[in-house]
Design an enzyme around this catalytic site. Structure first.
Site, PDB file in Angstrom:
ATOM      1  N   ARG A  64      81.106 -48.095 -18.692  1.00 22.36           N
ATOM      2  CA  ARG A  64      81.243 -47.705 -20.104  1.00 22.36           C
ATOM      3  C   ARG A  64      82.549 -48.208 -20.707  1.00 22.36           C
ATOM      4  O   ARG A  64      82.677 -48.301 -21.926  1.00 22.36           O
ATOM      5  CB  ARG A  64      81.072 -46.200 -20.256  1.00 22.36           C
ATOM      6  CG  ARG A  64      79.601 -45.809 -20.259  1.00 22.36           C
ATOM      7  CD  ARG A  64      79.407 -44.343 -20.094  1.00 22.36           C
ATOM      8  NE  ARG A  64      79.640 -43.941 -18.716  1.00 22.36           N
ATOM      9  CZ  ARG A  64      79.783 -42.699 -18.305  1.00 22.36           C
ATOM     10  NH1 ARG A  64      79.752 -41.720 -19.180  1.00 22.36           N
ATOM     11  NH2 ARG A  64      79.976 -42.432 -17.038  1.00 22.36           N
ATOM     12  N   GLU A 101      86.194 -37.197 -10.175  1.00 30.25           N
ATOM     13  CA  GLU A 101      85.970 -35.781 -10.468  1.00 30.25           C
ATOM     14  C   GLU A 101      84.847 -35.276  -9.555  1.00 30.25           C
ATOM     15  O   GLU A 101      84.861 -34.150  -9.102  1.00 30.25           O
ATOM     16  CB  GLU A 101      85.586 -35.644 -11.947  1.00 30.25           C
ATOM     17  CG  GLU A 101      85.517 -34.219 -12.445  1.00 30.25           C
ATOM     18  CD  GLU A 101      85.014 -34.132 -13.886  1.00 30.25           C
ATOM     19  OE1 GLU A 101      84.689 -35.177 -14.473  1.00 30.25           O
ATOM     20  OE2 GLU A 101      84.952 -33.008 -14.390  1.00 30.25           O
TER      21      GLU A 101
HETATM   22  P1  AMP Z   1      88.321 -39.890 -13.336  1.00 23.97           P
HETATM   23  O1  AMP Z   1      88.579 -40.960 -12.341  1.00 23.97           O
HETATM   24  O2  AMP Z   1      88.196 -38.535 -12.691  1.00 23.97           O
HETATM   25  O3  AMP Z   1      89.336 -39.887 -14.469  1.00 23.97           O
HETATM   26  O4  AMP Z   1      86.879 -40.153 -13.940  1.00 23.97           O
HETATM   27  C1  AMP Z   1      86.697 -41.021 -14.970  1.00 23.97           C
HETATM   28  C2  AMP Z   1      85.429 -41.826 -14.820  1.00 23.97           C
HETATM   29  O5  AMP Z   1      84.314 -41.038 -14.468  1.00 23.97           O
HETATM   30  C3  AMP Z   1      85.094 -42.467 -16.140  1.00 23.97           C
HETATM   31  O6  AMP Z   1      84.663 -43.794 -15.881  1.00 23.97           O
HETATM   32  C4  AMP Z   1      83.993 -41.621 -16.723  1.00 23.97           C
HETATM   33  O7  AMP Z   1      83.048 -42.442 -17.349  1.00 23.97           O
HETATM   34  C5  AMP Z   1      83.406 -40.847 -15.557  1.00 23.97           C
HETATM   35  N1  AMP Z   1      83.370 -39.391 -15.807  1.00 23.97           N
HETATM   36  C6  AMP Z   1      84.106 -38.443 -15.156  1.00 23.97           C
HETATM   37  N2  AMP Z   1      83.858 -37.210 -15.608  1.00 23.97           N
HETATM   38  C7  AMP Z   1      82.958 -37.369 -16.603  1.00 23.97           C
HETATM   39  C8  AMP Z   1      82.299 -36.458 -17.503  1.00 23.97           C
HETATM   40  N3  AMP Z   1      82.536 -35.137 -17.465  1.00 23.97           N
HETATM   41  N4  AMP Z   1      81.447 -36.970 -18.417  1.00 23.97           N
HETATM   42  C9  AMP Z   1      81.209 -38.308 -18.468  1.00 23.97           C
HETATM   43  N5  AMP Z   1      81.777 -39.209 -17.654  1.00 23.97           N
HETATM   44  C10 AMP Z   1      82.635 -38.759 -16.732  1.00 23.97           C
END
Ligand code: AMP
Length: 178
Positions: A64, A101
């Site tokens: 995305r 996450e």
């Molecule tokens: P992080 O590495 O934990 O900051 O996760 C970010 C990545 O995971 C991004 O590429 C987001 O597109 C996806 N992502 C994580 N949590 C969500 C969420 N609650 N909703 C949509 N996409 C998420």
């Protein structure tokens, strides 16, 4: 940066899906933005304004991060470099493992596409724990380029991603904070 009107339109457009892809996650679906070309244009203009004159390259994180990152790069008239999920790039490339996450993952980037000393914007749609962006910034740094800026549409601020990125000393911008 973003007008109150843009923030309101995005809040009304982005959908929150509870318990996807696993229980406890509030998934933010940005796809409805693409049903409104004018809104998409406004998002790109706002993200481009944050980075104008400050970066030499935009790096977008699969997948995305590409949807907005390429358009930001075009608006800024700078190159775009892809950061991909593992296993998709032909060599030569370098990789970095990180925690999500939900789950864990690895990203990769072609070597030779960034030049030493280039100022880089790393863009993704959403900042959660910051693990993905941290790994992306490490890949950029390993190649002698400088992660100068991070931008996102959405920051899930309770997950403290911005704190995790503080060590890079880069500017951070998110249009929306939840
Ligand atoms: P992080 O590495 O934990 O900051 O996760 C970010 C990545 O995971 C991004 O590429 C987001 O597109 C996806 N992502 C994580 N949590 C969500 C969420 N609650 N909703 C949509 N996409 C998420």
């Amino acid at each position: 940066m973003a007008s109150a009107e843009l923030i309101q339109k995005l809040e009304q457009t982005i959908e929150t899906i509870p318990d996807f892809p696993i229980p406890g996650i509030q998934f933010k679906d940005i796809c409805p933005i693409f049903l409104q070309p004018k809104l998409y244009e406004e998002v790109i203009a706002d993200l481009a304004e944050f980075s104008r004159g400050k970066v030499d390259v935009v790096c977008g994180i699969e997948s995305r991060g590409y949807l907005f990152g390429i358009a930001i790069a075009i608006a800024l008239d700078v190159p775009f470099v892809l950061i991909r999920k593992a296993g998709k790039l032909p060599p030569p490339f370098i990789g970095e493992k990180y925690d999500l996450e939900y789950g864990s993952a690895e990203i990769e980037m072609k070597t030779g596409h960034l030049k030493e000393g280039q100022r880089v914007l790393i863009h993704d749609d959403l900042l959660a724990t910051g693990g993905t962006t941290e790994a992306a910034a490490k890949l950029v740094s390993k190649q002698g380029a400088i992660p100068m800026q991070f931008s996102f549409l959405i920051d899930l601020k309770d997950l403290n991603g911005e704190e995790r990125l503080a060590k890079f000393g880069a500017e951070v911008y998110s249009i929306l904070k939840y």
